[in-house]
Design a protein around this motif. Structure first.
Motif, PDB file in Angstrom:
ATOM      1  N   ALA A 109     109.953  95.417  47.878  1.00  0.00           N
ATOM      2  CA  ALA A 109     109.639  95.526  49.833  1.00  0.00           C
ATOM      3  C   ALA A 109     110.052  95.845  50.751  1.00  0.00           C
ATOM      4  CB  ALA A 109     110.276  93.579  50.850  1.00  0.00           C
ATOM      5  N   GLU A 110     111.341  97.098  50.344  1.00  0.00           N
ATOM      6  CA  GLU A 110     112.781  97.461  50.542  1.00  0.00           C
ATOM      7  C   GLU A 110     111.780  98.531  51.142  1.00  0.00           C
ATOM      8  OE1 GLU A 110     114.714  99.078  47.470  1.00  0.00           O
ATOM      9  OE2 GLU A 110     116.415 100.519  49.293  1.00  0.00           O
ATOM     10  N   ASN A 113     109.329  98.069  53.525  1.00  0.00           N
ATOM     11  CA  ASN A 113     110.632  98.396  55.081  1.00  0.00           C
ATOM     12  C   ASN A 113     110.799  99.378  55.351  1.00  0.00           C
ATOM     13  OD1 ASN A 113     110.389  95.527  54.896  1.00  0.00           O
ATOM     14  ND2 ASN A 113     112.641  94.710  54.242  1.00  0.00           N
ATOM     15  N   ALA A 116     108.294 100.752  57.862  1.00  0.00           N
ATOM     16  CA  ALA A 116     107.916 100.074  58.938  1.00  0.00           C
ATOM     17  C   ALA A 116     109.189 100.048  59.606  1.00  0.00           C
ATOM     18  CB  ALA A 116     107.999  98.161  58.675  1.00  0.00           C
ATOM     19  N   THR A 117     110.092 100.743  59.197  1.00  0.00           N
ATOM     20  CA  THR A 117     111.519 101.002  59.828  1.00  0.00           C
ATOM     21  C   THR A 117     110.841 101.815  60.337  1.00  0.00           C
ATOM     22  OG1 THR A 117     112.804  99.967  59.121  1.00  0.00           O
ATOM     23  CG2 THR A 117     113.716 101.704  60.324  1.00  0.00           C
ATOM     24  N   GLY A 143     109.927  87.406  43.067  1.00  0.00           N
ATOM     25  CA  GLY A 143     111.380  87.067  43.072  1.00  0.00           C
ATOM     26  C   GLY A 143     112.217  89.195  42.728  1.00  0.00           C
ATOM     27  N   THR A 144     112.693  89.091  41.889  1.00  0.00           N
ATOM     28  CA  THR A 144     113.661  90.605  41.880  1.00  0.00           C
ATOM     29  C   THR A 144     112.148  92.028  41.657  1.00  0.00           C
ATOM     30  OG1 THR A 144     115.254  88.948  41.264  1.00  0.00           O
ATOM     31  CG2 THR A 144     115.548  91.824  41.458  1.00  0.00           C
ATOM     32  N   PRO A 145     111.912  92.597  42.335  1.00  0.00           N
ATOM     33  CA  PRO A 145     110.788  93.766  42.058  1.00  0.00           C
ATOM     34  C   PRO A 145     111.890  94.199  40.628  1.00  0.00           C
ATOM     35  CG  PRO A 145     112.412  94.198  44.097  1.00  0.00           C
ATOM     36  CD  PRO A 145     113.142  93.384  43.686  1.00  0.00           C
TER      37      PRO A 145
ATOM     38  N   THR B 110     112.013  89.658  56.546  1.00  0.00           N
ATOM     39  CA  THR B 110     112.047  89.793  54.906  1.00  0.00           C
ATOM     40  C   THR B 110     112.972  91.136  54.835  1.00  0.00           C
ATOM     41  OG1 THR B 110     109.119  90.312  55.329  1.00  0.00           O
ATOM     42  CG2 THR B 110     110.172  91.035  53.197  1.00  0.00           C
ATOM     43  N   SER B 111     113.908  90.345  53.788  1.00  0.00           N
ATOM     44  CA  SER B 111     114.757  91.599  53.305  1.00  0.00           C
ATOM     45  C   SER B 111     113.841  92.590  52.351  1.00  0.00           C
ATOM     46  CB  SER B 111     115.858  90.409  51.651  1.00  0.00           C
ATOM     47  OG  SER B 111     116.062  91.071  50.936  1.00  0.00           O
ATOM     48  N   GLY B 112     114.743  93.281  51.750  1.00  0.00           N
ATOM     49  CA  GLY B 112     114.521  94.712  51.159  1.00  0.00           C
ATOM     50  C   GLY B 112     114.217  94.369  49.737  1.00  0.00           C
ATOM     51  N   VAL B 114     112.875  91.505  48.141  1.00  0.00           N
ATOM     52  CA  VAL B 114     112.225  90.643  47.273  1.00  0.00           C
ATOM     53  C   VAL B 114     110.864  91.736  47.045  1.00  0.00           C
ATOM     54  CG1 VAL B 114     112.580  88.310  48.455  1.00  0.00           C
ATOM     55  CG2 VAL B 114     110.663  90.426  49.630  1.00  0.00           C
ATOM     56  N   ALA B 119     106.424  89.117  51.119  1.00  0.00           N
ATOM     57  CA  ALA B 119     106.207  89.109  52.032  1.00  0.00           C
ATOM     58  C   ALA B 119     104.809  89.132  52.807  1.00  0.00           C
ATOM     59  CB  ALA B 119     106.715  90.773  52.995  1.00  0.00           C
ATOM     60  N   TYR B 136     106.408  91.067  61.708  1.00  0.00           N
ATOM     61  CA  TYR B 136     106.831  91.710  60.568  1.00  0.00           C
ATOM     62  C   TYR B 136     108.325  92.100  61.359  1.00  0.00           C
ATOM     63  CZ  TYR B 136     107.555  93.813  55.927  1.00  0.00           C
ATOM     64  OH  TYR B 136     108.171  93.596  54.884  1.00  0.00           O
ATOM     65  N   PRO B 138     111.137  94.292  59.477  1.00  0.00           N
ATOM     66  CA  PRO B 138     112.168  94.517  57.799  1.00  0.00           C
ATOM     67  C   PRO B 138     113.451  94.170  58.312  1.00  0.00           C
ATOM     68  CG  PRO B 138     111.587  96.412  59.827  1.00  0.00           C
ATOM     69  CD  PRO B 138     110.191  94.990  60.248  1.00  0.00           C
ATOM     70  N   THR B 139     114.315  93.968  57.419  1.00  0.00           N
ATOM     71  CA  THR B 139     115.763  93.928  57.428  1.00  0.00           C
ATOM     72  C   THR B 139     116.320  94.242  55.639  1.00  0.00           C
ATOM     73  OG1 THR B 139     115.458  91.462  56.504  1.00  0.00           O
ATOM     74  CG2 THR B 139     115.991  91.613  58.876  1.00  0.00           C
TER      75      THR B 139
END
Lengths: 145, 140
Positions: A109-110, A113, A116-117, A143-145, B110-112, B114, B119, B136, B138-139
């Motif tokens: 999800a990083e 994100n 998104a940022t 879980g953990t990617p 949402t943490s990066g 996961v 998400a 949404y 992003p964190t």
């Protein structure tokens, strides 16, 4: 009074078969190209959530952002480096752009994100996360990617 | 007056329905439906608004949103936290959210660490619970 002979009439005959072929090929081409426009070239394993149907009233300008399983981000099918994300979004987006993010469900999800940022920095207020719909295979536990 | 003679015995083939065209049509229809069938799993979407971690605007809203945190749990799996409660699956999250007030909307932080799937699960759970305003955040 003289009527045409059978041979003359045969020479003037118009064969419909190739025309039917061409017409059907054109129909198939247009039907498929309209589908592919949405499906896109990039194969991404989307999250298997039901989501909601894509609205018929499509935005005037839709920007598709793909994030594959390895985390590679592509904007309109062009791979973009992390540092160039904002400028890439700025160059492809218009005022009424609709951002659709097609992210692989196993991707970190990083990466999502990060996109998104970048969009937030450009004052984009909303986006759409593409999902596979009901028919897709169930996703593994996130879980953990 | 002389009329052209019609072929009655030897060549009625000119007046027969051409099977070639029919076969072409049927094969193309078959091809179309085969290809359309493989494309049938149509993509859907989860719309949400975006907001930075520190808020996009300084405007103070009257209604406080619910906050769902999607982060990595101690067991290495993604977990959904609402206040002090933590659940691991989408159905449980939707059950908790269903009874909460929905006027203020919901923030999905949402943490990066996961997966994207987690998400999407959180956003879907919010929708399933009846939230319309989903944001949404992003964190990391």
């Amino acid at each position: 009074m003289r009527f045409r002979k059978a041979e003359e009439m045969k020479a003037a005959e118009f064969d419909l078969t190739p025309m039917i072929d061409v017409v059907l090929l054109l129909i198939i081409f247009f039907m498929l190209s309209s589908q592919f426009a949405r499906v896109n070239a990039k194969q991404v394993n989307l999250p298997s959530e039901p989501g909601e149907s894509i609205s018929e009233e499509a935005a005037p300008h839709e920007v598709v952002v793909d994030i594959d399983a390895k985390g590679v981000i592509s904007v309109q099918d062009n791979a973009i480096a992390d540092t160039d994300l904002e400028s890439a979004f700025r160059s492809v987006s218009a005022e009424a752009s609709d951002f659709v993010v097609r992210a692989d469900r196993d991707c970190a999800a990083e990466r999502l994100n990060l996109v998104a940022t970048a969009l937030i920095r450009l004052h984009v207020r909303s986006w759409k996360l593409a999902v596979a719909g009901d028919s897709a295979a169930p996703a593994p536990a996130g879980g953990t990617p | 007056m002389r009329f052209s003679h019609t072929r009655t015995g030897g060549g009625p083939s000119r007046y027969k329905l051409s099977l070639i065209a029919l076969i072409d049509v049927v094969l193309f229809l078959l091809l179309y439906f085969m290809v359309a069938g493989t494309l049938a799993p149509e993509e859907k979407e989860l719309p949400s608004t975006l907001r930075g971690e520190h808020g996009a605007s300084g405007r103070q809203e009257d209604l406080q949103p619910q906050i769902v945190v999607v982060a990595l749990g101690a067991d290495g799996k993604a977990e959904f936290r609402i206040g002090a409660r933590a659940v691991h699956d989408k159905a449980s999250l939707a059950t908790i959210l269903r009874v909460l007030p929905k006027e203020g909307g919901v923030f999905v932080r949402t943490s990066g660490r996961v997966r994207v799937g987690a998400a999407a699960e959180a956003i879907q759970a919010c929708r399933d619970a009846g939230f319309i305003r989903i944001t949404y955040v992003p964190t990391g």
